[in-house]
Design a protein around this motif. Structure first.
Motif, PDB file in Angstrom:
ATOM      1  N   ARG A 104      53.403  44.300  47.180  1.00 43.17           N
ATOM      2  CA  ARG A 104      54.196  45.356  46.540  1.00 43.17           C
ATOM      3  C   ARG A 104      55.227  44.812  45.554  1.00 43.17           C
ATOM      4  NH1 ARG A 104      56.914  49.428  49.784  1.00 43.17           N
ATOM      5  NH2 ARG A 104      56.559  50.689  47.964  1.00 43.17           N
ATOM      6  N   GLY A 105      55.010  43.628  45.016  1.00 46.44           N
ATOM      7  CA  GLY A 105      55.891  43.103  43.989  1.00 46.44           C
ATOM      8  C   GLY A 105      56.728  41.923  44.406  1.00 46.44           C
ATOM      9  N   GLY A 106      56.685  41.556  45.654  1.00 46.00           N
ATOM     10  CA  GLY A 106      57.468  40.422  46.123  1.00 46.00           C
ATOM     11  C   GLY A 106      56.877  39.083  45.726  1.00 46.00           C
ATOM     12  N   GLU A 107      55.710  39.129  45.089  1.00 47.10           N
ATOM     13  CA  GLU A 107      55.076  37.884  44.677  1.00 47.10           C
ATOM     14  C   GLU A 107      55.868  37.183  43.587  1.00 47.10           C
ATOM     15  OE1 GLU A 107      54.150  40.018  41.103  1.00 47.10           O
ATOM     16  OE2 GLU A 107      54.319  40.682  43.153  1.00 47.10           O
ATOM     17  N   ALA A 108      56.767  37.895  42.906  1.00 45.05           N
ATOM     18  CA  ALA A 108      57.536  37.308  41.804  1.00 45.05           C
ATOM     19  C   ALA A 108      58.351  36.102  42.267  1.00 45.05           C
ATOM     20  CB  ALA A 108      58.447  38.360  41.189  1.00 45.05           C
ATOM     21  N   LYS A 109      58.819  36.121  43.500  1.00 43.66           N
ATOM     22  CA  LYS A 109      59.582  34.984  44.036  1.00 43.66           C
ATOM     23  C   LYS A 109      58.675  33.784  44.311  1.00 43.66           C
ATOM     24  CE  LYS A 109      62.977  37.928  46.290  1.00 43.66           C
ATOM     25  NZ  LYS A 109      63.521  38.390  47.560  1.00 43.66           N
ATOM     26  N   LEU A 110      57.405  34.042  44.526  1.00 42.22           N
ATOM     27  CA  LEU A 110      56.450  32.997  44.869  1.00 42.22           C
ATOM     28  C   LEU A 110      55.846  32.336  43.637  1.00 42.22           C
ATOM     29  CD1 LEU A 110      54.897  31.709  47.251  1.00 42.22           C
ATOM     30  CD2 LEU A 110      53.321  33.622  47.148  1.00 42.22           C
ATOM     31  N   VAL A 111      55.756  33.084  42.539  1.00 46.49           N
ATOM     32  CA  VAL A 111      55.061  32.612  41.339  1.00 46.49           C
ATOM     33  C   VAL A 111      55.649  31.317  40.769  1.00 46.49           C
ATOM     34  CG1 VAL A 111      54.522  33.201  38.934  1.00 46.49           C
ATOM     35  CG2 VAL A 111      54.079  34.849  40.755  1.00 46.49           C
ATOM     36  N   GLY A 114      47.912  35.816  40.225  1.00 45.17           N
ATOM     37  CA  GLY A 114      46.716  36.184  40.997  1.00 45.17           C
ATOM     38  C   GLY A 114      46.679  35.478  42.341  1.00 45.17           C
ATOM     39  N   PHE A 115      47.062  34.215  42.349  1.00 48.28           N
ATOM     40  CA  PHE A 115      47.081  33.450  43.585  1.00 48.28           C
ATOM     41  C   PHE A 115      48.136  33.999  44.547  1.00 48.28           C
ATOM     42  CE2 PHE A 115      47.728  29.498  46.112  1.00 48.28           C
ATOM     43  CZ  PHE A 115      46.424  29.367  46.543  1.00 48.28           C
ATOM     44  N   ALA A 116      49.280  34.442  44.014  1.00 50.90           N
ATOM     45  CA  ALA A 116      50.335  35.024  44.855  1.00 50.90           C
ATOM     46  C   ALA A 116      49.839  36.298  45.529  1.00 50.90           C
ATOM     47  CB  ALA A 116      51.582  35.299  44.024  1.00 50.90           C
ATOM     48  N   TYR A 117      49.085  37.124  44.783  1.00 48.86           N
ATOM     49  CA  TYR A 117      48.517  38.326  45.391  1.00 48.86           C
ATOM     50  C   TYR A 117      47.465  37.969  46.440  1.00 48.86           C
ATOM     51  CZ  TYR A 117      50.877  41.615  42.328  1.00 48.86           C
ATOM     52  OH  TYR A 117      51.822  42.362  41.691  1.00 48.86           O
ATOM     53  N   LEU A 118      46.698  36.920  46.195  1.00 48.51           N
ATOM     54  CA  LEU A 118      45.709  36.468  47.174  1.00 48.51           C
ATOM     55  C   LEU A 118      46.397  36.001  48.456  1.00 48.51           C
ATOM     56  CD1 LEU A 118      42.745  35.881  47.827  1.00 48.51           C
ATOM     57  CD2 LEU A 118      43.057  33.632  46.789  1.00 48.51           C
TER      58      LEU A 118
END
Length: 130
Positions: free
Chosen positions: A26-33, A46-50
């Motif tokens: 739901r958008g929290g991947e931005a911290k992981l990217v 894409g990998f963060a969503y995976l």
């Protein structure tokens, strides 16, 4: 009492992964990217969503108790790898991940118990899955 304890263990180990997966999806991947980009991955978003999808599906599998052995071993390895990669500078976070990995490995050995999807022993086509 044994089956109830296994259910509680599955809930304690699986629900955080469901929450973390949903947050990433739901958008929290931005911290992981940024961390993934630092590893040189070509499509970090894409990998963060995976990663979010894997955490969500693994958490659901643990909570439902099927396929518990596969999901528990994979999430245990996941905890060890992410603990080393992302948290090796913070001993508290590293030990948290190691503790969760131990819980997943113990759960894989103990099994799902009878309070689980298929009662822990599926039949038919699902019996062939690990």
């Amino acid at each position: 009492m044994h089956n109830e304890a296994l259910l509680i263990a599955r809930l304690f180990l699986g629900i955080p992964f469901i929450v973390w997966g949903v947050l990433k999806l739901r958008g929290g991947e931005a911290k992981l990217v940024p961390g993934l980009q630092a590893l040189g991955l070509p499509d970090a978003v894409g990998f963060a969503y995976l990663i979010g999808l894997c955490e969500f599906v693994g958490g659901v599998a643990v909570v439902l108790g099927y396929p518990l052995s596969t999901a528990s071993v994979l999430l245990g390895l996941w905890c060890l790898v992410t603990g080393y990669d992302a948290h090796r500078g913070n001993i508290t976070e590293l030990l948290k991940n190691a503790t969760m990995a131990g819980g997943f490995f113990a759960l894989a050995i103990a099994g799902a118990g009878s309070i689980s999807l298929f009662g822990g022993a599926p039949g038919g086509l699902f019996a062939d899955l690990p």
